[in-house]
Scaffold this active site. Sequence first.
Site, short mmCIF file in Angstrom:
data_model
loop_
_atom_site.label_atom_id
_atom_site.label_comp_id
_atom_site.label_asym_id
_atom_site.label_seq_id
_atom_site.Cartn_x
_atom_site.Cartn_y
_atom_site.Cartn_z
CB SER A 50 -0.94 0.01 1.22
OG SER A 50 -0.20 -0.13 2.42
CG ASN A 116 1.01 -5.29 4.42
OD1 ASN A 116 0.45 -4.57 5.23
ND2 ASN A 116 1.05 -5.00 3.13
CG ASP A 197 -3.83 4.61 8.30
OD1 ASP A 197 -2.90 5.44 8.35
OD2 ASP A 197 -4.04 3.89 7.31
CG HIS A 200 -1.58 3.41 4.76
ND1 HIS A 200 -2.50 2.85 5.62
CD2 HIS A 200 -1.10 2.41 3.98
CE1 HIS A 200 -2.58 1.55 5.38
NE2 HIS A 200 -1.75 1.26 4.39
#
Length: 221
Positions: A50, A116, A197, A200
Site C-alpha cells: 500500500s 505487512n 490511521d 500510511h
Amino acid sequence: MPGPAAPRVPDGQARARRALLAALAATLGGVATPRDARASDRPLLVLGDSLSAEYGLPRGSGWVALLEKRLAARRPALRVVNASISGETTAGGRTRLPELLAKHAPGIVVVELGGNDALRGLPLGGTEANLREMVRAAKAAGARPLLLGMRMPPNYGRAYGEQFEAVYRRVAEAEKVPLVPFFLEAFGENEAFFQPDRIHPAEKAQPLMLDAVWPTLAKML
C-alpha cells in the site's frame, strides 16, 4: 549422379559464422528481445504494498507516480510499471514476480515489501527467504534489484524492531544489492505526515519518499 561433397568447415569456424549471421540479421532486421536491450532502457518495475499503491491518496499523487513524472523529464523513454497491491506480503510478491518479469522484462526491480508481514506477525525467517528469492529471481531475469527497507513502530518492541530491520540488511549484503534502509526516514516519527490511521503516509509525504529512494535509484539508471 551426386556432385562432389562440400568441404567440411571446422566446428569453431561454423559456430563463429552462425554467430555473425545472427548478429547481422538482428541488426538489419531490427530483431532484439527485451532482455537483449540495456537494462537501463527496459521498464522499471515497482513491486510493493500500500505504501507504493497510493492507498488513501488521490490517483497520481503517490511516490511512484511522482517518480514517473521525474523520469519523464530526464528519461522520457523509460517506462515505469507499478505492480504494487495494498495488503501485499512478501509471499504474495514472490508468487507474482515470475509472471511480471516474463511480461515486462524490466531492467530494474524495486522491491518494497515486508511491512505487512510484520504487521501480521508472520515469521521473519519466511520474510527474509521471500525477499532473497525475489532478488534472485530478478537477477536471473537480467534485472537489477533495489531493496527498500522498513521499520516497525516503537510499540512493537525494540527487540522485534531490530530483528525486522536486520532482515533487509542481511538480504542486501548476502545478495550484494543496493538497499534504502528506511524510505520513510525523513518523516517516520512525525504523525503530521501520516493519514489518520498513522500507518500510511499522507500526500505531502510522497515527495519525501521519492527523495529517499532517488539517490540510490539514480545511480542504477
